[in-house]
Design a protein around this motif. Structure first.
Motif, PDB file in Angstrom:
ATOM      1  N   LEU A 179     -44.870  -1.890  36.503  1.00  0.00           N
ATOM      2  CA  LEU A 179     -45.650  -0.718  36.879  1.00  0.00           C
ATOM      3  C   LEU A 179     -45.105   0.493  36.141  1.00  0.00           C
ATOM      4  CD1 LEU A 179     -44.875  -2.506  39.686  1.00  0.00           C
ATOM      5  CD2 LEU A 179     -46.648  -1.021  40.594  1.00  0.00           C
ATOM      6  N   ALA A 180     -46.009   1.290  35.594  1.00  0.00           N
ATOM      7  CA  ALA A 180     -45.597   2.469  34.827  1.00  0.00           C
ATOM      8  C   ALA A 180     -45.503   3.688  35.734  1.00  0.00           C
ATOM      9  CB  ALA A 180     -46.585   2.733  33.696  1.00  0.00           C
ATOM     10  N   ALA A 181     -44.384   4.395  35.662  1.00  0.00           N
ATOM     11  CA  ALA A 181     -44.196   5.624  36.439  1.00  0.00           C
ATOM     12  C   ALA A 181     -43.043   6.413  35.848  1.00  0.00           C
ATOM     13  CB  ALA A 181     -43.922   5.309  37.907  1.00  0.00           C
ATOM     14  N   VAL A 182     -43.121   7.723  35.947  1.00  0.00           N
ATOM     15  CA  VAL A 182     -42.070   8.597  35.437  1.00  0.00           C
ATOM     16  C   VAL A 182     -40.964   8.703  36.479  1.00  0.00           C
ATOM     17  CG1 VAL A 182     -41.501  10.939  34.704  1.00  0.00           C
ATOM     18  CG2 VAL A 182     -43.654   9.895  33.978  1.00  0.00           C
ATOM     19  N   LEU A 183     -39.846   8.035  36.210  1.00  0.00           N
ATOM     20  CA  LEU A 183     -38.694   8.046  37.120  1.00  0.00           C
ATOM     21  C   LEU A 183     -37.408   8.469  36.408  1.00  0.00           C
ATOM     22  CD1 LEU A 183     -39.459   4.688  38.969  1.00  0.00           C
ATOM     23  CD2 LEU A 183     -39.848   6.985  39.852  1.00  0.00           C
ATOM     24  N   ASP A 184     -37.450   8.540  35.093  1.00  0.00           N
ATOM     25  CA  ASP A 184     -36.296   8.936  34.300  1.00  0.00           C
ATOM     26  C   ASP A 184     -36.322  10.458  34.119  1.00  0.00           C
ATOM     27  OD1 ASP A 184     -34.433   9.484  32.309  1.00  0.00           O
ATOM     28  OD2 ASP A 184     -34.961   7.761  31.084  1.00  0.00           O
ATOM     29  N   PRO A 185     -35.243  11.168  34.423  1.00  0.00           N
ATOM     30  CA  PRO A 185     -35.221  12.632  34.266  1.00  0.00           C
ATOM     31  C   PRO A 185     -35.471  13.092  32.833  1.00  0.00           C
ATOM     32  CG  PRO A 185     -33.022  11.767  34.757  1.00  0.00           C
ATOM     33  CD  PRO A 185     -33.985  10.662  34.999  1.00  0.00           C
ATOM     34  N   ASN A 186     -35.260  12.201  31.854  1.00  0.00           N
ATOM     35  CA  ASN A 186     -35.526  12.554  30.467  1.00  0.00           C
ATOM     36  C   ASN A 186     -36.993  12.365  30.084  1.00  0.00           C
ATOM     37  OD1 ASN A 186     -32.791  13.173  29.807  1.00  0.00           O
ATOM     38  ND2 ASN A 186     -32.356  10.968  29.767  1.00  0.00           N
TER      39      ASN A 186
END
Length: 547
Positions: free
Chosen positions: A66-73
């Motif tokens: 699943l694609a999701a923005v979880l990395d602070p970068n």
């Protein structure tokens, strides 16, 4: 293109002998349908209908994640831009932003329900990988390459605990419609055929409901070679078309670039070699040992799927070293391959290939439908009371080509949204109106000819003569539709497959350009005048396409 294009206006089946009433009926038991059911409880009574068992759909087979923005970068904006770029100008940016913004919450929601995603380093944070078209690591996975199975398990258990009434081996045939108090046509329920273990019809009934949610997935089985399981036959899309609802972008079928090639006679569901394998460093080689993606795209082997599938198809057409039906994936430099990709390893070993020591033969196969029934991200369609979510829907998120691993995320997000919305408010109650429509079916043995025609003529690279040949074959099959065909699951599926296939061919012939995962040999480039959606609709029993 064709003067025929006739399709059955209803599936032929015995008269109803039983009736059930509920608040909401859901057709389909993948991530989208289960998420909707879970969000509806305990406020609404829910009947979930699935023609097989709960885990028979595509969700259970999804490998990547699943694609999701979880990395602070990483950032929401970067995920949006990656999705828009993959979609080749046909994404609805508003829908994309909503999906991407809600994706991290969806991941945490699944974890709260008990989903066990793979952890990264010793800090215990979720492990993130990268797939084609993504500029950053943002793919959440479980069990290495068993992400879909973990999502399916989590939602299955949660739905049963929530008190959803699950009805297995039940086929949603057609919606029942009626009129609201002001005379507006609206959904009043759905006709359902109860099946025996062999797919025969035991009985037919009507489930009346204030809302019907279609979450039946795509139509990969319309093709002879596909990564999709046997249940994925376009049932919900065909049902919606027969109800008079538009379906958009049906010509955009994503062919996964790397499905395990099992020989020239292989048909049906093929083992998927996840894009995550290339994300971990594998590269594509032709039979002469030359790289396939070098110089084709800046991201090379991690280019969007439409680019990779097209490049593989073109390289195969050149028959390097005399091989014209597959290329190879070199994953020999990936450390601990078996631990990272246990399912893929098992599939390869079953085919006599050791992926840690040998090249993996691969070829493109039908994988994901970017279009579907025209709907909002909340599932709403043009027909009051009918909602569509997941792969069966065209929300504008995927445009002309889906970005890898956005689909499972969309299923959870859209399913939850429609369930939440209907928990708050149900559509107006509808009085049923009897519609005198004669049903018809085609025999299940026509499936082989249909699937062969679609794979041969409507695959990765499409020619004008091929599309015309496909249309002729499909119209010949359609001429065999009859009310006298014995109603069975396979006959229902074959008729739905025919309906969808005719729509795909008509849309593919109409779109005179190459864009995203629709590639025409006679129109090799995208055209600005075709930066628009095509809508398919059944009018008086005939499939029509409009821009």
């Amino acid at each position: 293109m064709s003067a025929n294009n006739r399709v059955p206006r209803q599936l032929a089946a015995p008269e109803p002998t039983w009736f059930v009433d509920t608040d909401v009926v859901i057709l389909g038991s993948g991530a989208a349908g289960l998420s909707a059911a879970l969000a509806l409880r305990p406020v609404r009574d829910v009947v979930l209908v699935t023609k097989d068992i709960l885990a028979a759909g595509s969700t259970n087979w999804a490998q990547g994640g699943l694609a999701a923005v979880l990395d602070p970068n990483d950032s929401i904006e970067l995920h949006v831009q990656d999705t828009l770029e993959a979609g080749a100008g046909l994404c609805d940016e508003g829908a994309v932003r909503e999906l991407v913004s809600e994706a991290p919450t969806a991941i945490r929601y699944l974890m709260e329900l008990g989903a066990a995603f793979d952890a990264g380093d010793s800090s215990g944070e979720i492990a993130l990988t990268r797939e084609g078209g993504h500029s950053h690591n943002r793919i959440v996975h479980a069990g290495g390459d068993q992400s879909g199975a973990e999502v399916q398990r989590t939602l299955d258990e949660s739905v049963r605990l929530a008190g959803v009434q699950v009805v297995e081996r039940a086929f949603g045939l057609d919606v029942v419609t009626g009129k609201t108090a002001n005379g507006t046509r609206a959904v009043a329920g759905v006709r359902v055929a109860m099946l025996d273990s062999n797919g025969g019809v035991e009985s037919v009934g009507i489930v009346t409901a204030r809302a019907v949610i279609i979450a039946t997935g795509g139509y990969g089985q319309v093709y002879a070679s596909t990564s999709n399981p046997p249940a994925v036959t376009g049932d919900g899309i065909a049902l919606a078309l027969r109800a008079g609802v538009e379906a958009n972008d049906l010509e955009f079928i994503q062919f996964h670039p790397t499905v395990l090639w099992s020989g020239p006679e292989a048909t049906g569901q093929q083992a998927l070699i996840s894009e995550a394998v290339r994300g971990e460093g594998a590269i594509l080689l032709d039979a002469a040992g030359q790289r396939v993606m070098a110089g084709v795209h800046p991201q090379e082997d991690l280019a969007p799927r439409d680019v990779v599938a097209s490049a593989i198809s073109r390289r195969m057409s050149e028959a390097p070293a005399g091989v014209d039906d597959h290329v190879y994936l070199d994953a020999r430099k990936i450390e601990k391959f078996e631990d990272r990709f246990p399912s893929i390893t098992a599939s390869c070993l079953a085919a006599g290939i050791d992926p840690q020591r040998e090249l993996i033969p691969v070829a493109p196969a039908a994988h994901y439908v970017c279009g579907g029934v025209k709907a909002t991200l909340d599932g709403a369609t043009s027909l009051q009371g009918l909602y569509v979510v997941g792969e069966a829907a065209c929300t504008g998120v995927h445009g002309a080509n889906r970005l890898a691993s956005n689909s499972l995320t969309e299923g959870v997000v859209a399913g939850t949204r429609v369930g939440r919305a209907l928990s708050w408010k149900l559509p107006e109650e509808v009085s049923t109106v009897d519609e005198d429509v004669e049903g018809a079916l085609i025999d299940s043995y026509h499936r082989a000819a249909l699937r062969s025609a679609m794979s041969r003529y409507v695959g990765v690279l499409r020619t004008p003569d091929g599309l015309k040949a496909a249309a002729r074959i499909l119209n010949t099959l359609g001429a065999n539709a009859s009310a006298d065909v014995v109603p069975t699951r396979k006959a229902f599926e074959a008729t739905n497959m025919l309906t969808v296939a005719i729509a795909v061919v008509e849309a593919a012939h109409t779109r005179q350009e190459s864009r995203g995962c629709h590639r025409r040999t006679d129109f090799a480039e995208p055209r600005t005048d075709w930066m628009r959606h095509l809508s398919c609709r059944i009018v008086d029993g005939r499939m029509e396409v409009s821009a």
